[in-house]
Design a protein around this motif. Structure first.
Motif, PDB file in Angstrom:
ATOM      1  N   ARG A  39       0.713  -1.044  -0.033  1.00 14.83           N
ATOM      2  CA  ARG A  39       0.082  -0.296   0.001  1.00 14.83           C
ATOM      3  C   ARG A  39       0.810   1.372  -0.062  1.00 14.83           C
ATOM      4  N   ARG A  40       2.263   0.964   0.214  1.00  7.76           N
ATOM      5  CA  ARG A  40       3.223   2.168   0.519  1.00  7.76           C
ATOM      6  C   ARG A  40       4.468   1.782  -0.531  1.00  7.76           C
ATOM      7  N   PRO A  41       4.341   1.944  -1.361  1.00  6.45           N
ATOM      8  CA  PRO A  41       5.261   1.152  -2.599  1.00  6.45           C
ATOM      9  C   PRO A  41       6.907   1.540  -2.264  1.00  6.45           C
ATOM     10  N   ALA A  42       7.127   2.791  -1.799  1.00  6.89           N
ATOM     11  CA  ALA A  42       8.428   3.167  -1.481  1.00  6.89           C
ATOM     12  C   ALA A  42       8.897   2.557  -0.302  1.00  6.89           C
ATOM     13  N   GLU A  43       8.083   2.379   0.809  1.00  6.10           N
ATOM     14  CA  GLU A  43       8.306   1.769   1.915  1.00  6.10           C
ATOM     15  C   GLU A  43       8.494   0.147   1.875  1.00  6.10           C
ATOM     16  N   TRP A  44       7.569  -0.339   1.039  1.00  5.49           N
ATOM     17  CA  TRP A  44       7.773  -1.702   0.554  1.00  5.49           C
ATOM     18  C   TRP A  44       9.050  -2.231  -0.153  1.00  5.49           C
ATOM     19  N   ARG A  45       9.608  -1.004  -0.927  1.00  7.49           N
ATOM     20  CA  ARG A  45      11.012  -1.571  -1.640  1.00  7.49           C
ATOM     21  C   ARG A  45      12.140  -1.339  -0.766  1.00  7.49           C
ATOM     22  N   ALA A  46      12.051  -0.608   0.275  1.00  7.41           N
ATOM     23  CA  ALA A  46      12.876  -0.369   1.198  1.00  7.41           C
ATOM     24  C   ALA A  46      12.966  -1.553   2.043  1.00  7.41           C
ATOM     25  N   PHE A  47      11.807  -1.864   2.750  1.00  9.41           N
ATOM     26  CA  PHE A  47      11.539  -2.986   3.597  1.00  9.41           C
ATOM     27  C   PHE A  47      12.267  -4.471   2.995  1.00  9.41           C
ATOM     28  N   PHE A  48      11.808  -4.728   1.702  1.00 11.10           N
ATOM     29  CA  PHE A  48      12.245  -5.754   1.004  1.00 11.10           C
ATOM     30  C   PHE A  48      13.855  -5.791   0.598  1.00 11.10           C
ATOM     31  N   ALA A  49      14.128  -4.724   0.397  1.00  5.44           N
ATOM     32  CA  ALA A  49      15.781  -4.431   0.046  1.00  5.44           C
ATOM     33  C   ALA A  49      16.629  -5.106   1.248  1.00  5.44           C
ATOM     34  N   TYR A  50      16.064  -4.265   2.500  1.00  6.77           N
ATOM     35  CA  TYR A  50      16.804  -4.866   3.709  1.00  6.77           C
ATOM     36  C   TYR A  50      16.661  -6.161   3.859  1.00  6.77           C
ATOM     37  N   MET A  55      18.224 -11.636   4.956  1.00  7.87           N
ATOM     38  CA  MET A  55      17.905 -13.056   4.903  1.00  7.87           C
ATOM     39  C   MET A  55      18.374 -13.971   3.667  1.00  7.87           C
ATOM     40  N   GLU A  56      18.794 -13.387   2.546  1.00  4.80           N
ATOM     41  CA  GLU A  56      19.171 -13.708   1.485  1.00  4.80           C
ATOM     42  C   GLU A  56      20.662 -13.087   1.134  1.00  4.80           C
ATOM     43  N   PRO A  57      21.803 -13.028   1.890  1.00  2.00           N
ATOM     44  CA  PRO A  57      22.854 -12.130   1.565  1.00  2.00           C
ATOM     45  C   PRO A  57      23.598 -12.371   0.517  1.00  2.00           C
ATOM     46  N   GLU A  58      23.212 -13.436  -0.032  1.00  6.54           N
ATOM     47  CA  GLU A  58      24.130 -13.946  -1.343  1.00  6.54           C
ATOM     48  C   GLU A  58      23.580 -13.170  -2.455  1.00  6.54           C
ATOM     49  N   SER A  59      22.069 -12.693  -2.011  1.00  2.81           N
ATOM     50  CA  SER A  59      21.587 -11.603  -3.292  1.00  2.81           C
ATOM     51  C   SER A  59      22.276 -10.495  -3.443  1.00  2.81           C
ATOM     52  N   THR A  60      23.092  -9.979  -2.595  1.00  6.63           N
ATOM     53  CA  THR A  60      23.545  -8.756  -2.242  1.00  6.63           C
ATOM     54  C   THR A  60      25.129  -9.014  -2.672  1.00  6.63           C
ATOM     55  N   GLY A  61      25.628 -10.235  -3.148  1.00 10.69           N
ATOM     56  CA  GLY A  61      27.196 -10.560  -3.113  1.00 10.69           C
ATOM     57  C   GLY A  61      27.886 -10.655  -1.783  1.00 10.69           C
ATOM     58  N   ARG A  62      27.166 -10.886  -0.741  1.00 15.00           N
ATOM     59  CA  ARG A  62      27.827 -11.165   0.706  1.00 15.00           C
ATOM     60  C   ARG A  62      27.470 -12.676   1.081  1.00 15.00           C
ATOM     61  N   ALA A  63      28.598 -13.252   1.728  1.00 13.97           N
ATOM     62  CA  ALA A  63      28.572 -14.336   2.140  1.00 13.97           C
ATOM     63  C   ALA A  63      28.124 -14.230   3.705  1.00 13.97           C
ATOM     64  N   SER A  64      27.393 -15.183   4.173  1.00 14.07           N
ATOM     65  CA  SER A  64      27.203 -15.259   5.553  1.00 14.07           C
ATOM     66  C   SER A  64      27.432 -16.556   6.051  1.00 14.07           C
ATOM     67  N   ARG A  65      27.829 -17.006   7.142  1.00 10.61           N
ATOM     68  CA  ARG A  65      28.177 -18.187   7.857  1.00 10.61           C
ATOM     69  C   ARG A  65      26.719 -18.652   8.654  1.00 10.61           C
ATOM     70  N   GLY A  69      18.284 -21.730   8.122  1.00 11.92           N
ATOM     71  CA  GLY A  69      17.569 -22.217   9.374  1.00 11.92           C
ATOM     72  C   GLY A  69      17.934 -21.475  10.498  1.00 11.92           C
ATOM     73  N   ASP A  70      19.248 -20.884  10.728  1.00 10.19           N
ATOM     74  CA  ASP A  70      19.791 -20.201  11.707  1.00 10.19           C
ATOM     75  C   ASP A  70      18.962 -18.831  11.870  1.00 10.19           C
ATOM     76  N   ARG A  71      18.725 -18.435  10.721  1.00  7.25           N
ATOM     77  CA  ARG A  71      18.034 -17.014  10.381  1.00  7.25           C
ATOM     78  C   ARG A  71      16.770 -17.126  10.571  1.00  7.25           C
ATOM     79  N   GLU A  72      16.072 -18.036  10.253  1.00  4.55           N
ATOM     80  CA  GLU A  72      14.618 -18.234  10.417  1.00  4.55           C
ATOM     81  C   GLU A  72      14.382 -18.438  11.822  1.00  4.55           C
ATOM     82  N   MET A  73      15.350 -18.940  12.608  1.00  5.97           N
ATOM     83  CA  MET A  73      15.350 -19.365  14.063  1.00  5.97           C
ATOM     84  C   MET A  73      15.200 -18.194  14.769  1.00  5.97           C
TER      85      MET A  73
END
Length: 197
Positions: A39-50, A55-65, A69-73
């Motif tokens: 309902r607020r597109p600018a906020e949607w874009r900012a929210f899902f970018a972060y 939650m998917e750091p590889e999508s930004t070129g960053r690795a995470s150990r 499952g850890d993240r969802e936990m």
């Protein structure tokens, strides 16, 4: 029902509609959060970018150990403490899937300290996440040392804290707006998924 009606998919900006349809193709439904925040597109874009950066750091070129499952936990435990039904149910479903344990989300949400089938490393991770959630101003060297003992490095610790903080925001948005979890989430990771033909 939500206090804010979900917008019609066909009224959304093209980029948001495309992402919602991509998720629908993968999951079989559009999670309410995708429509509720649209309902607020600018906020949607900012929210899902972060969200995606954490939650998917590889999508930004960053690795995470941290594992998926850890993240969802982290999300499930802290969302339960924040009493956010939407996030507990939705992220609990993902936790069950990633950990391949049909009971783990319920255990983590209700009593991860005693009842959950998780590792000592994950318990230490959740101890830290809960302290970030409840008393971040009290964090000190001993908290970092406890996580280092379990093999976490400082970047892992940033991830734990950032996920906790971000979902504190998400929990409050979902709760105040009356966002309800999609019915599909309740069975995910509990019963086998139907295979596509």
């Amino acid at each position: 029902m939500s206090r804010y009606p979900l917008p019609d998919l066909n009224t959304l900006p093209d980029d948001i509609k495309a992402k919602a349809l991509e998720v629908q193709e993968k999951a079989g439904f559009i999670p309410n959060v995708f429509l509720g925040l649209a309902r607020r597109p600018a906020e949607w874009r900012a929210f899902f970018a972060y969200h995606d950066a954490l939650m998917e750091p590889e999508s930004t070129g960053r690795a995470s150990r941290l594992t998926k499952g850890d993240r969802e936990m982290i999300v499930t435990a802290t969302s339960a403490a924040n009493q956010c039904l939407y996030c507990v149910v939705a992220h609990g479903a993902l936790l069950r899937i990633y950990e391949k344990k049909p009971h783990v989300a319920d255990q983590v949400a209700v009593n991860w300290r005693k009842a959950a089938d998780i590792t000592p490393r994950q318990r230490a991770m959740l101890d830290f996440a809960m302290k970030v959630r409840e008393r971040s101003h009290e964090l000190g060297d001993a908290d970092w040392d406890a996580l280092h003992t379990h093999g976490f490095d400082d970047e892992d610790i940033w991830d734990i804290a950032a996920i906790t903080a971000f979902f504190g925001l998400s929990n409050r948005l979902a709760s105040f707006s009356g966002m309800l979890p999609n019915p599909e989430f309740y069975l995910m990771g509990r019963v086998p998924r139907e295979k596509k033909a």
